[in-house]
Enzyme design. Structure first.
Site, PDB file in Angstrom:
ATOM      1  N   LEU A 172       0.871  -1.189   0.000  1.00 40.15           N
ATOM      2  CA  LEU A 172       0.000   0.000   0.000  1.00 40.15           C
ATOM      3  C   LEU A 172       0.898   1.226   0.000  1.00 40.15           C
ATOM      4  CD1 LEU A 172      -2.861   0.772   2.533  1.00 40.15           C
ATOM      5  CD2 LEU A 172      -0.785   2.136   2.591  1.00 40.15           C
ATOM      6  N   ASP A 230       0.160   5.621  -1.383  1.00 35.43           N
ATOM      7  CA  ASP A 230      -0.567   6.882  -1.148  1.00 35.43           C
ATOM      8  C   ASP A 230      -2.069   6.720  -0.873  1.00 35.43           C
ATOM      9  OD1 ASP A 230       1.841   7.390  -2.371  1.00 35.43           O
ATOM     10  OD2 ASP A 230       1.005   8.505  -4.044  1.00 35.43           O
TER      11      ASP A 230
HETATM   12  C1  FRU Z   1       3.946   9.037  -4.474  1.00 33.58           C
HETATM   13  C2  FRU Z   1       3.803   8.410  -5.854  1.00 33.58           C
HETATM   14  C3  FRU Z   1       2.904   9.244  -6.761  1.00 33.58           C
HETATM   15  C4  FRU Z   1       2.418   8.215  -7.737  1.00 33.58           C
HETATM   16  C5  FRU Z   1       2.242   7.012  -6.862  1.00 33.58           C
HETATM   17  C6  FRU Z   1       2.484   5.694  -7.533  1.00 33.58           C
HETATM   18  O1  FRU Z   1       4.286   8.094  -3.505  1.00 33.58           O
HETATM   19  O2  FRU Z   1       5.061   8.216  -6.439  1.00 33.58           O
HETATM   20  O3  FRU Z   1       3.543  10.336  -7.355  1.00 33.58           O
HETATM   21  O4  FRU Z   1       1.226   8.595  -8.351  1.00 33.58           O
HETATM   22  O5  FRU Z   1       3.154   7.157  -5.780  1.00 33.58           O
HETATM   23  O6  FRU Z   1       2.151   4.640  -6.698  1.00 33.58           O
END
Ligand code: FRU
Length: 478
Positions: free
Chosen positions: A43, A45
């Site tokens: 998991l 964001d």
């Molecule tokens: C931040 C990020 C975002 C991207 C996502 C991919 O942690 O790198 O910029 O959309 O995670 O999982």
């Protein structure tokens, strides 16, 4: 007529097979009970956080097939009260050509009664190149209908353009902030406008490295979020590529905010300095929403994309990372305070310590610890794997790094301590100091039976400990 493509059907079937094999999610070591963690896989964001028709919906970046970063899905949970959460079927799976390497981060809005998701379709090419599409999907009672891309790459930027955060302004228009990297490898935030939330027009670069008052400020900015609080337009963003500066910018990537004023017509954002949201080790890619009561709530990922990730001890149990607790943001001039959402009081179970009388005590696996009336420097040793200390000048958080086996430290200037609320959930620490003026968040991995803590001070403060109850349904599956 089914709207599900063959590839989507296959991915959903593959996922169902993986979930059916996983039996003991609730019983594993270091599994938090009142923080969202993935039943399997990785998991990261928080996504699509919204209070929609009386329920809080939280989506999240999820790679269910491995404990590393790969093609991301959107997991989905919801709750009426921020305490008791229900799991829904996966919301987005990366099945289409325009999202072949992941349904990356994004946000949710309510438009004409409908719940719409905005996310980034991430596409990688075999020659190492990449592109990105900003996409829309609608959540209905029984399924999530993909509407496809609404924006391609803007001219002058690399393939790193992502993380749309959308909101409606008082002028009736929809606005979107988008993270971007320009061709000179500078991190930026782009502002877009739309009348209908589908047809988008670039207003301009609203902030970034080498923009406005900022000099070099990182090669990429991720996960922007913009909102009005206490009369200020706060821009939350995660810059990558800042060098450590004294006690600041100690983590590999940063997460913080600017306070300023956005001119919605021209897209000009005049702002002050960058302030980190968290003075601990693990807090990244946060997302906010305003709920029906007008509170600005925030969730963050209690993790960072860094060198410690691949050595998390939970990987051998098939999962990694968790979300923060829900917090409320309060504007204090140009600063933001974070308070644990008041609903979390409902997770308190039993007052296991009321007014500590000895130096040594034990804590439950899931607890809230409060310290008040702090009159003298103190050190709080926590389960032999973390320590919170205040010496009259600085508040410091130390933890035993699980990769190196060495102690590591973060600190923040702090002349006086009035109150501390510390949330501990098996392998998490979130510490709110002085009504959330300073927050320190961290993962740590104490030994299962090392529950002993020590509170050392010449004049002990008033310490209480509450045990906390679980808030996730998977606990019942365990
Ligand atoms: C931040 C990020 C975002 C991207 C996502 C991919 O942690 O790198 O910029 O959309 O995670 O999982």
């Amino acid at each position: 007529m089914s709207t599900v493509s063959t590839k989507e059907g296959q991915l959903r079937k593959q996922l169902a097979d993986v979930l059916n094999q996983e039996h003991h999610a609730g019983c594993q070591p270091w599994r938090p009970v009142f923080h969202l963690s993935p039943s399997v896989g990785l998991l990261n964001d928080p996504n699509g956080f919204i209070h929609y028709q009386g329920r809080y919906h939280l989506f999240y970046q999820w790679n269910p097939f491995a404990c590393g970063h790969g093609p991301k899905f959107w997991g989905h949970v919801s709750s009426e009260n921020l305490c008791d959460w229900q799991e829904h079927s996966v919301a987005l799976v990366p099945s289409e050509d325009y999202e072949s390497h992941g349904c990356y981060s994004g946000s949710a809005i309510e438009r004409e009664g409908a719940l719409l998701l905005f996310y980034t379709g991430n596409v990688k090419f075999s020659d190492g190149g990449r592109t990105a599409w900003q996409c829309v999907a609608e959540v209905t009672d029984d399924e999530v209908l993909k509407k496809g891309p609404v924006l391609g790459l803007p001219k002058g930027y690399t393939g790193h353009v992502r993380d749309p955060k959308v909101w409606q302004h008082s002028d009736g228009c929809w606005y979107m902030v988008l993270a971007a990297q320009d061709r000179q490898m500078q991190g930026k935030v782009l502002l877009y406008r739309s009348r209908d939330a589908f047809d988008w027009h670039l207003v301009g670069e609203m902030a970034g490295s080498q923009t406005g008052s900022l000099g070099d400020f990182g090669y990429m900015w991720e996960c922007p979020d913009l909102f009005l609080l206490g009369g200020k337009d706060f821009l939350l963003v995660c810059p990558q590529g800042l060098e450590p500066e004294g006690d600041k910018y100690q983590n590999l990537f940063q997460c913080g905010y600017f306070s300023g004023q956005l001119d919605y017509q021209s897209g000009t954002y005049s702002h002050g300095e960058f302030t980190e949201l968290d003075a601990g080790f693990d807090f990244y890619a946060p997302q906010t929403t305003e709920d029906a009561s007008g509170r600005r709530l925030i969730y963050g990922w209690l993790g960072l994309p860094d060198e410690n990730e691949s050595s998390h001890p939970t990987i051998e149990h098939g999962w990694i990372h968790c979300m923060s607790i829900p917090r409320e943001l309060i504007a204090d001039g140009n600063r933001l305070k974070q308070r644990p959402a008041r609903e979390l009081m409902n997770l308190r179970q039993e007052l296991v310590i009321d007014s500590l009388t000895s130096e040594t005590f034990t804590v439950p696996e899931a607890c809230e610890l409060l310290i008040n009336s702090v009159k003298a420097p103190f050190a709080l040793h926590f389960r032999e794997a973390a320590e919170l200390a205040w010496d009259g000048e600085f508040i410091s958080l130390s933890r035993l790094n699980w990769r190196t086996g060495q102690w590591e430290h973060r600190r923040h200037a702090c002349k006086s301590v009035n109150d501390i609320r510390l949330f501990h959930d098996s392998s998490t620490l979130e510490i709110f100091i002085n009504d959330g003026s300073i927050v320190m968040s961290s993962r740590f991995f104490p030994e299962k039976n090392h529950q002993v803590c020590k509170y050392l001070s010449d004049i002990p403060g008033y310490l209480q400990v509450w045990s906390m109850r679980p808030s996730w349904l998977f606990q019942e599956r365990g």
